[in-house]
Design a protein around this motif. Structure first.
Motif, short mmCIF file in Angstrom:
data_model
loop_
_atom_site.label_atom_id
_atom_site.label_comp_id
_atom_site.label_asym_id
_atom_site.label_seq_id
_atom_site.Cartn_x
_atom_site.Cartn_y
_atom_site.Cartn_z
N ALA A 99 0.87 -1.18 0.00
CA ALA A 99 0.00 0.00 0.00
C ALA A 99 0.90 1.22 0.00
N VAL A 100 0.56 2.22 -0.82
CA VAL A 100 1.33 3.46 -0.88
C VAL A 100 0.34 4.62 -0.86
N ALA A 101 0.63 5.61 -0.03
CA ALA A 101 -0.27 6.76 0.06
C ALA A 101 0.54 8.01 0.36
N SER A 102 0.06 9.14 -0.16
CA SER A 102 0.67 10.44 0.10
C SER A 102 -0.26 11.25 0.99
N ASP A 103 0.29 11.87 2.02
CA ASP A 103 -0.51 12.80 2.82
C ASP A 103 -0.16 14.25 2.50
N GLY A 104 0.48 14.45 1.35
CA GLY A 104 0.89 15.78 0.93
C GLY A 104 2.34 16.06 1.20
N ASP A 105 2.80 15.71 2.39
CA ASP A 105 4.20 15.91 2.77
C ASP A 105 4.98 14.60 2.74
N ARG A 106 4.34 13.54 3.19
CA ARG A 106 5.03 12.25 3.31
C ARG A 106 4.46 11.24 2.32
N LEU A 107 5.33 10.33 1.89
CA LEU A 107 4.91 9.16 1.14
C LEU A 107 5.08 7.96 2.07
N ILE A 108 3.99 7.23 2.29
CA ILE A 108 3.98 6.11 3.22
C ILE A 108 3.90 4.82 2.44
N ILE A 109 4.78 3.86 2.77
CA ILE A 109 4.85 2.58 2.07
C ILE A 109 4.62 1.46 3.08
N TRP A 110 3.53 0.74 2.91
CA TRP A 110 3.13 -0.32 3.84
C TRP A 110 3.16 -1.64 3.09
N PRO A 111 4.18 -2.49 3.26
CA PRO A 111 4.24 -3.77 2.55
C PRO A 111 3.22 -4.76 3.08
N SER A 112 2.94 -5.78 2.28
CA SER A 112 2.14 -6.90 2.79
C SER A 112 2.87 -7.56 3.95
N MET A 113 2.10 -7.99 4.93
CA MET A 113 2.69 -8.57 6.14
C MET A 113 1.97 -9.85 6.50
N SER A 114 2.72 -10.79 7.07
CA SER A 114 2.15 -12.03 7.58
C SER A 114 3.00 -12.46 8.76
N PHE A 115 2.65 -13.61 9.34
CA PHE A 115 3.46 -14.12 10.45
C PHE A 115 4.87 -14.50 10.00
N THR A 116 5.04 -14.81 8.73
CA THR A 116 6.35 -15.23 8.24
C THR A 116 7.18 -14.07 7.71
#
Length: 610
Positions: A99-116
């Motif tokens: 997931a990638v999103a901009s809040d205007g100032d920051r670019l946030i990168i949230w990868p897929s996550m699991s227990f492994t």
């Protein structure tokens, strides 16, 4: 002959004196990236170039592209040229479906996550530099996610671990929402979140939003052409994945990929709500992006973004599938929100050259250049061939078949005979990976070649070569500054980073002299007892190279396209094709257009499927 010679001389002078990058007005799918070699998921030790699950976000005047299992990301200012950025830190060797999103100032990168896969979220205020920091170093568990045997003990209503395939939305009021899941059992979920003190705070319980209903939605059936079957012939349930939310005109469009990435039927759909966590309603015009035919097949699991001019784009993941079932590329289709709220992306001729808009465009189909495919089933010859990998495979419009040279060395050639002198506007060179065994960071992974042309097959002139910095180009697209009238097009090899020189398709675009096909007639659309299916019939058009079946839920808005070549349809006077992507209880309308190397026919009469 004198006139043609003068034209060739002028064309050569223009090519020699004008840098190709100054003239770029067009793009093509798959998009021209330096796709990275996949080293995490090799097939018997063979690696291959791949790209999937694209997230494109506009941030501070530029576009940033993130995808699955790349060792970095890409930046563009024009949506044509993409420059790879090596990040300062990149967790776990490669991220998946971020997931990638901009809040205007920051670019946030949230990868897929699991227990492994350890959990962390990255952030940057200067993505053009590659400098990334941790926004969240260690993720808290999602509600109810307790241990690595949790999936075995789950009950209906429980929340699976993750988030896998996350999507992010920052609403107009500043509140953040997370959407996620990839499963053929569990639904898409959503929850409100907050980034606070270096962690993520989950606000309330995760909420199931929707799941697939293939018994009602034909396009959600798994398998090639929605057969419901795996490649081994076994039945399976379809997958819902790739959540992405776009807010437009007060409505929340929760998009998803289905029914599975490894077939031609992969597509994007949407549910719609007036609240960020629903309830969401299925859009009866689904799918929003669909491309089961042609060279590029599949359009699911991507993102939607708005460009600098107010035009929308929907991205997705077309299928290659030779080295491994999940070998893929990236596509980008123009999209539109209609005044009544319908959301759709055009796949019509989207694997032919398209103009990149420089202003707001109302008719997204008007971006088609009109440059037709000149290379389909044309004669091809090569300087050498390895085994059964013959040269004629490069004109069959199938990325899973390819020519392999006997040796990967400079000077190897591949030549097409277009059959007559024609106006050539652009060429796409599509490489394949055959027993590559390479890694993304190997120093010799780059592509070099030149294109030559000839009127008589004896005297050769320069046509084009890649411009800009040295990089790898698995799907190299070269637009000519001016059209060149010629008959023969020759690829002359310089370098490719793989173990073998393999080309799946050498695609030439332009226009032949002559007439466009006549308007198709005799169109009939017959719904089956199973309303998910319909048979389309029409009279064969003698000069047609192929056809577009255009259909939709309104006669004035045929938003879906299934492209076919004439030789796929037999030799009868009446041609037929079964569509298996319809929604039960929804009316449909259909029309046919025919195309050849000169252009496209008028659209047939639009008829209701009955």
């Amino acid at each position: 002959m004198r006139k043609i010679g003068l034209l060739l001389a002028c064309g050569a002078a223009l090519l020699a004196g004008t840098p190709a990058h100054a003239q770029k007005r067009t793009y093509i799918n798959p998009i021209d990236l330096d796709y990275r070699y996949n080293w995490e998921q090799t097939n018997n030790g063979v690696s291959y170039r791949t790209g999937a699950d694209p997230a494109i976000v506009r941030h501070k005047g530029a576009y940033y592209l993130f995808q699955t299992l790349a060792d970095g990301y890409w930046r563009s200012t024009n949506l044509i040229d993409w420059n790879f950025i090596t990040p300062s830190r990149w967790p776990f060797g490669g991220i998946v479906a971020p997931a990638v999103a901009s809040d205007g100032d920051r670019l946030i990168i949230w990868p897929s996550m699991s227990f492994t896969r350890p959990g962390s979220i990255l952030v940057t205020t200067a993505p053009e530099t590659g400098k990334l920091d941790f926004l969240v170093r260690t993720m808290p568990d999602l509600p109810h996610a307790v241990d690595d045997r949790y999936l075995e003990k789950m009950k209906p209503g429980d929340i699976p671990p993750g988030p896998w395939d996350p999507g992010l939305l920052k609403d107009d009021d500043g509140r953040w929402y997370l959407y996620w899941n990839s499963s053929n059992v569990f639904p898409i979920y959503g929850i409100e979140i907050e980034f606070k003190d270096g962690t993520v705070v989950y606000k309330g319980e995760a909420k199931p939003l929707f799941t697939l209903h293939p018994e009602q939605h034909g396009w959600e059936r798994f398998g090639q052409d929605h057969s419901g079957l795996l490649a081994n012939g076994q039945p399976t349930k379809p997958y819902v994945e790739g959540a992405w939310v776009t807010k437009h005109d007060g409505k929340y469009y929760l998009q998803y990929g289905a029914p599975g990435t490894e077939f031609n039927a992969y597509a994007n759909g949407t549910y719609v709500s007036d609240k960020p966590l629903g309830p969401f309603k299925y859009a009866e015009y689904n799918p929003i992006a669909y491309k089961p035919g042609g060279f590029v097949q599949g359009a699911g699991h991507g993102s939607t973004f708005e460009d600098a001019y107010g035009n929308y784009w929907n991205t997705g993941t077309p299928w290659i599938g030779y080295n491994w079932t999940f070998e893929r590329r990236i596509n980008m289709f123009p999209a539109k929100f209609e005044a009544d709220g319908q959301f759709h992306a055009s796949s019509r001729f989207q694997d032919f050259p398209q103009y990149m808009p420089k202003k707001k465009v109302d008719d997204i189909d008007s971006l088609f250049t009109g440059w037709m495919l000149l290379s389909y089933r044309k004669a091809a010859s090569a300087s050498s061939t390895m085994g059964e990998f013959a040269a004629d495979r490069v004109t069959d419009e199938n990325p899973r078949t390819f020519w392999v040279a006997a040796a990967n060395k400079p000077g190897e050639t591949l030549t097409l005979d277009l059959g007559a002198v024609k106006a050539v506007h652009a060429v796409q060179v599509n490489y394949a990976d055959y027993k590559s065994g390479r890694f993304a960071d190997a120093p010799d992974i780059y592509t070099e070649f030149e294109l030559q042309h000839s009127v008589d097959g004896k005297t050769w002139q320069p046509l084009a070569k890649p411009d800009g910095s040295r990089r790898d180009r698995a799907n190299a697209y070269l637009e000519l500054p001016q059209p060149v009238r010629t008959r023969y097009v020759r690829y002359v090899h310089g370098h490719v980073g793989g173990a073998n020189l393999a080309i799946s398709d050498l695609r030439v675009f332009g226009n032949a002299e002559g007439r466009v096909p006549v308007q198709p007639s005799g169109v009939v659309g017959q719904r089956h007892q199973d309303q998910r299916d319909a048979t389309i019939r029409w009279a064969k058009v003698p000069s047609a190279v192929g056809y577009n079946i255009r259909f939709g839920i309104r006669p004035d808005r045929l938003t879906l396209t299934h492209q076919l070549f004439s030789d796929e349809l037999g030799n009868g006077a009446t041609l037929t094709k079964e569509l298996r992507s319809l929604n039960v209880g929804v009316p449909y309308y259909v029309a046919i257009e025919a195309f050849n190397e000169t252009g496209v026919s008028k659209l047939s009469r639009v008829v209701k499927m009955r």
